[in-house]
Design an enzyme around this catalytic site. Structure first.
Site, mmCIF file in Angstrom:
data_model
loop_
_atom_site.group_PDB
_atom_site.id
_atom_site.type_symbol
_atom_site.label_atom_id
_atom_site.label_comp_id
_atom_site.label_asym_id
_atom_site.label_seq_id
_atom_site.Cartn_x
_atom_site.Cartn_y
_atom_site.Cartn_z
ATOM 1 C CG ASP A 163 23.591 9.571 -20.266
ATOM 2 O OD1 ASP A 163 23.476 9.736 -19.041
ATOM 3 O OD2 ASP A 163 22.662 9.738 -21.073
ATOM 4 N N GLY A 199 21.676 10.105 -14.154
ATOM 5 C CA GLY A 199 21.540 8.669 -13.900
ATOM 6 C C GLY A 199 22.912 8.075 -14.071
ATOM 7 C CG HIS A 200 25.947 9.437 -12.381
ATOM 8 N ND1 HIS A 200 26.701 10.324 -11.666
ATOM 9 C CD2 HIS A 200 25.435 10.149 -13.415
ATOM 10 C CE1 HIS A 200 26.652 11.525 -12.240
ATOM 11 N NE2 HIS A 200 25.871 11.432 -13.304
ATOM 12 C CD GLN A 254 22.999 17.014 -15.387
ATOM 13 O OE1 GLN A 254 23.445 17.881 -14.659
ATOM 14 N NE2 GLN A 254 22.298 16.010 -14.898
ATOM 15 C CE LYS A 284 28.169 12.537 -15.750
ATOM 16 N NZ LYS A 284 27.659 12.224 -17.097
HETATM 17 P P1 GDP Z 1 26.897 8.550 -16.509
HETATM 18 O O1 GDP Z 1 25.604 9.271 -16.451
HETATM 19 O O2 GDP Z 1 27.991 9.375 -17.077
HETATM 20 O O3 GDP Z 1 27.304 7.920 -15.204
HETATM 21 O O4 GDP Z 1 26.684 7.344 -17.540
HETATM 22 P P2 GDP Z 1 25.382 6.396 -17.624
HETATM 23 O O5 GDP Z 1 25.431 5.431 -16.505
HETATM 24 O O6 GDP Z 1 24.143 7.183 -17.805
HETATM 25 O O7 GDP Z 1 25.640 5.695 -19.020
HETATM 26 C C1 GDP Z 1 26.768 4.939 -19.274
HETATM 27 C C2 GDP Z 1 26.303 3.548 -19.717
HETATM 28 O O8 GDP Z 1 27.370 2.875 -20.332
HETATM 29 C C3 GDP Z 1 25.876 2.675 -18.565
HETATM 30 O O9 GDP Z 1 24.883 1.786 -19.010
HETATM 31 C C4 GDP Z 1 27.155 1.931 -18.212
HETATM 32 O O10 GDP Z 1 26.896 0.687 -17.576
HETATM 33 C C5 GDP Z 1 27.746 1.723 -19.575
HETATM 34 N N1 GDP Z 1 29.198 1.700 -19.663
HETATM 35 C C6 GDP Z 1 30.113 2.426 -18.960
HETATM 36 N N2 GDP Z 1 31.351 2.199 -19.412
HETATM 37 C C7 GDP Z 1 31.238 1.304 -20.434
HETATM 38 C C8 GDP Z 1 32.172 0.701 -21.318
HETATM 39 O O11 GDP Z 1 33.380 0.937 -21.300
HETATM 40 N N3 GDP Z 1 31.659 -0.164 -22.253
HETATM 41 C C9 GDP Z 1 30.338 -0.461 -22.334
HETATM 42 N N4 GDP Z 1 29.935 -1.304 -23.269
HETATM 43 N N5 GDP Z 1 29.437 0.114 -21.508
HETATM 44 C C10 GDP Z 1 29.882 0.977 -20.575
HETATM 45 P P1 IMO Z 2 24.022 12.264 -16.495
HETATM 46 O O1 IMO Z 2 24.554 12.866 -15.221
HETATM 47 C C1 IMO Z 2 22.244 12.921 -20.399
HETATM 48 C C2 IMO Z 2 19.514 16.327 -20.787
HETATM 49 C C3 IMO Z 2 18.054 16.023 -21.029
HETATM 50 C C4 IMO Z 2 17.660 17.247 -21.827
HETATM 51 C C5 IMO Z 2 18.453 18.365 -21.162
HETATM 52 C C6 IMO Z 2 17.695 19.142 -20.109
HETATM 53 O O2 IMO Z 2 23.411 10.932 -16.316
HETATM 54 O O3 IMO Z 2 25.060 12.317 -17.566
HETATM 55 P P2 IMO Z 2 16.862 18.654 -17.645
HETATM 56 O O4 IMO Z 2 16.061 17.525 -17.076
HETATM 57 O O5 IMO Z 2 18.211 18.793 -17.025
HETATM 58 O O6 IMO Z 2 16.119 19.942 -17.670
HETATM 59 O O7 IMO Z 2 17.100 18.251 -19.185
HETATM 60 O O8 IMO Z 2 19.567 17.720 -20.556
HETATM 61 N N1 IMO Z 2 20.081 15.678 -19.587
HETATM 62 C C7 IMO Z 2 20.921 14.640 -19.643
HETATM 63 N N2 IMO Z 2 21.366 13.909 -20.692
HETATM 64 N N3 IMO Z 2 22.691 12.660 -19.165
HETATM 65 C C8 IMO Z 2 22.282 13.381 -18.108
HETATM 66 O O9 IMO Z 2 22.814 13.250 -16.868
HETATM 67 C C9 IMO Z 2 21.318 14.404 -18.310
HETATM 68 N N4 IMO Z 2 20.684 15.297 -17.518
HETATM 69 C C10 IMO Z 2 19.945 16.067 -18.311
HETATM 70 O O10 IMO Z 2 17.901 14.833 -21.768
HETATM 71 O O11 IMO Z 2 18.117 17.122 -23.146
HETATM 72 MG MG MG Z 3 23.623 9.069 -17.108
#
Ligand code: GDP
Ligand code: IMO
Ligand code: MG
Length: 422
Positions: free
Chosen positions: A12, A39-40, A223, A15
């Site tokens: 998270d 979840g991107h 991840q 990416k």
């Molecule tokens: P990913 O899994 O690496 O793609 O990241 P996620 O989408 O799960 O989580 C990143 C969260 O931070 C999302 O809700 C984005 O909309 C938000 N986000 C990304 N970059 C920034 C930033 O620079 N500032 C803030 N406040 N939010 C951001």
């Molecule tokens: P993105 O790509 C954050 C965590 C789960 C759990 C562990 C194992 O959005 O960054 P799993 O379902 O893979 O067996 O879970 O890994 N986890 C993540 N945490 N971002 C993710 O993906 C994750 N994918 C799995 O919360 O701790």
């Molecule tokens: Mg994510």
């Protein structure tokens, strides 16, 4: 060459946002591991999209998006993702290609994930319950069902044999799970029909030919490094190699074809699910990060645990991945803190160390912080590197010096436009 974009923490990091920003410079965007546990989030033109399986380049006209062999695909979630994009007029048949060697998540894999977590009780991993672990177990156990199997006449027999085996395992686990297999299978087979309307490819051949043709490829990690099956905080990890090597095996690309390695991290740290987290905060600072950063899981909605930036862990991830450029996210969330802390030493069993040891469980690790002065300025409207406040520049310089890699992008908000090239 293939450039990589990898999360350096526990996922998270942002990416999805950055892959979307970088896509204009690439011909192909490819996912190489993980599955719908990811979840991107992408935000542009006032709309928010969360992608789980589809690569984050899908909104661009030019780029091709490929789901590589290392990915595990849940047809049901995949279909939902495609249905959610119906307003965008995307020609999925030509813009989204799927490796025949990618493995399929069956409904019974999800049930096994739930049963396994229930059995673990307090020691549960905190899995996203998407069936990731059981599907990779079937892959390495040589029982899995692959996308290419859908082209065989006897694929339904293969499905039934595997599902039956899973049901026997569930009997053996003997935990209370309510499910209606008939309904799950109906939904599954409907989604399989959609999947079969897309284009399947021998992706390793495709990538290597694309490189010969001079195409540029960006591999999108899922991840983060601390969730890597080998190098993460085992057993509280996911079931794939989230680090650079995973891109070679998850795409069929040789190590000497890897170019830039973009390492992405948050200006602080978050983690969702169980497992050790040395710099975790339980005070008002942690609550402020969670609130301002809106730290809720994009896949499960669970609150994310928050804490200070851990430079020992970051340096470890930079080393494992061979990171060549850093990308720092969510700097805006730290605006307003008088003092910022970054972990620069671990006390492991009482002794000061500067690397990530075998075990970072709470009882063994004490963190030593370096304090830096915070900044008050709101960053969310900034667009140029020369507008950054001095104390933020000092924070950046401290990180760069500690890990030895330059920060090339600073993100100051969730929108595509809130991105500063340094
Ligand atoms: P990913 O899994 O690496 O793609 O990241 P996620 O989408 O799960 O989580 C990143 C969260 O931070 C999302 O809700 C984005 O909309 C938000 N986000 C990304 N970059 C920034 C930033 O620079 N500032 C803030 N406040 N939010 C951001
Ligand atoms: P993105 O790509 C954050 C965590 C789960 C759990 C562990 C194992 O959005 O960054 P799993 O379902 O893979 O067996 O879970 O890994 N986890 C993540 N945490 N971002 C993710 O993906 C994750 N994918 C799995 O919360 O701790
Ligand atoms: Mg994510």
């Amino acid at each position: 060459m293939v450039d990589l974009l990898l999360g350096l923490q526990w996922g998270d990091e942002g990416k999805g946002k950055i892959v979307d920003v970088l896509t204009k410079d690439y011909d192909i965007i490819a996912r190489f591991q993980g599955g719908p546990n990811a979840g991107h989030t992408l935000i542009f033109d006032g709309n928010k999209h969360v992608l789980h399986t589809i690569p984050s380049g899908i909104f661009h006209d030019k780029a091709l998006n490929i789901v590589g062999n290392g990915v595990v695909i849940d047809p049901v979630i995949f279909k939902n993702e495609i249905d959610n994009l119906s307003n965008y007029n995307i020609d999925f048949k030509t813009k989204l290609l799927i490796s025949r060697k990618a493995h399929i998540i069956l409904p019974t894999h999800r049930l096994l994930d739930a049963a396994s977590e229930t059995l673990k009780g307090k020691a549960k991993i905190g899995s996203t319950l998407k069936g990731i672990g059981p599907t990779y177990m079937d892959k390495t156990g040589r029982n899995g069902l692959r996308i290419g199997d859908l082209e065989l006449d006897n694929w339904k027999e293969k499905y039934s044999a595997l599902a039956k085996k899973h049901l026997n395992m569930l009997d053996f686990y003997n935990v209370d799970l309510e499910f209606n297999l008939k309904e799950l299978e109906e939904e599954f087979f409907k989604a399989i029909d959609l999947l079969k309307s897309l284009t399947f490819i021998d992706s390793e051949e495709y990538f290597n030919q694309a490189m010969l043709d001079g195409k540029t490829i960006l591999a999108e990690g899922a991840q983060g490094s601390l969730l890597d099956i080998d190098f993460g905080t085992y057993p509280f990890v996911t079931s794939s190699n989230t680090t650079a090597a995973g891109a070679c095996t998850g795409l069929g690309v040789a190590p000497n074809k890897i170019g830039e390695v973009y390492g992405i991290f948050k200006a602080y740290t978050t983690r969702v699910g169980s497992g050790p987290f040395p710099t975790e905060l339980f005070d008002e600072d942690g609550k402020a990060m969670a609130k301002v950063g809106n730290e809720f899981g994009a896949t499960t909605g669970r609150p994310r645990r928050c804490g200070w930036l851990d430079l020992i862990a970051l340096k470890y991830a930079v080393q494992i991945n061979g990171v060549t450029q850093l990308i720092m996210m969510k700097g805006d969330v730290l605006s307003g803190f008088d003092t910022l802390k970054v972990c620069t030493t671990y006390k492991y069993k009482g002794k000061e160390i500067s690397h990530l040891p075998y075990n970072i469980e709470e009882e063994n690790i004490e963190v030593v912080y370096t304090k830096l002065t915070g900044w008050k300025e709101d960053l969310t409207g900034l667009t140029k590197a020369n507008e950054l406040p001095k104390n933020l520049n000092d924070y950046i310089a401290h990180i760069e010096e500690f890990v030895g890699v330059p920060i090339k992008i600073v993100s100051v908000g969730p929108d595509r436009k809130q991105t500063i090239i340094m």
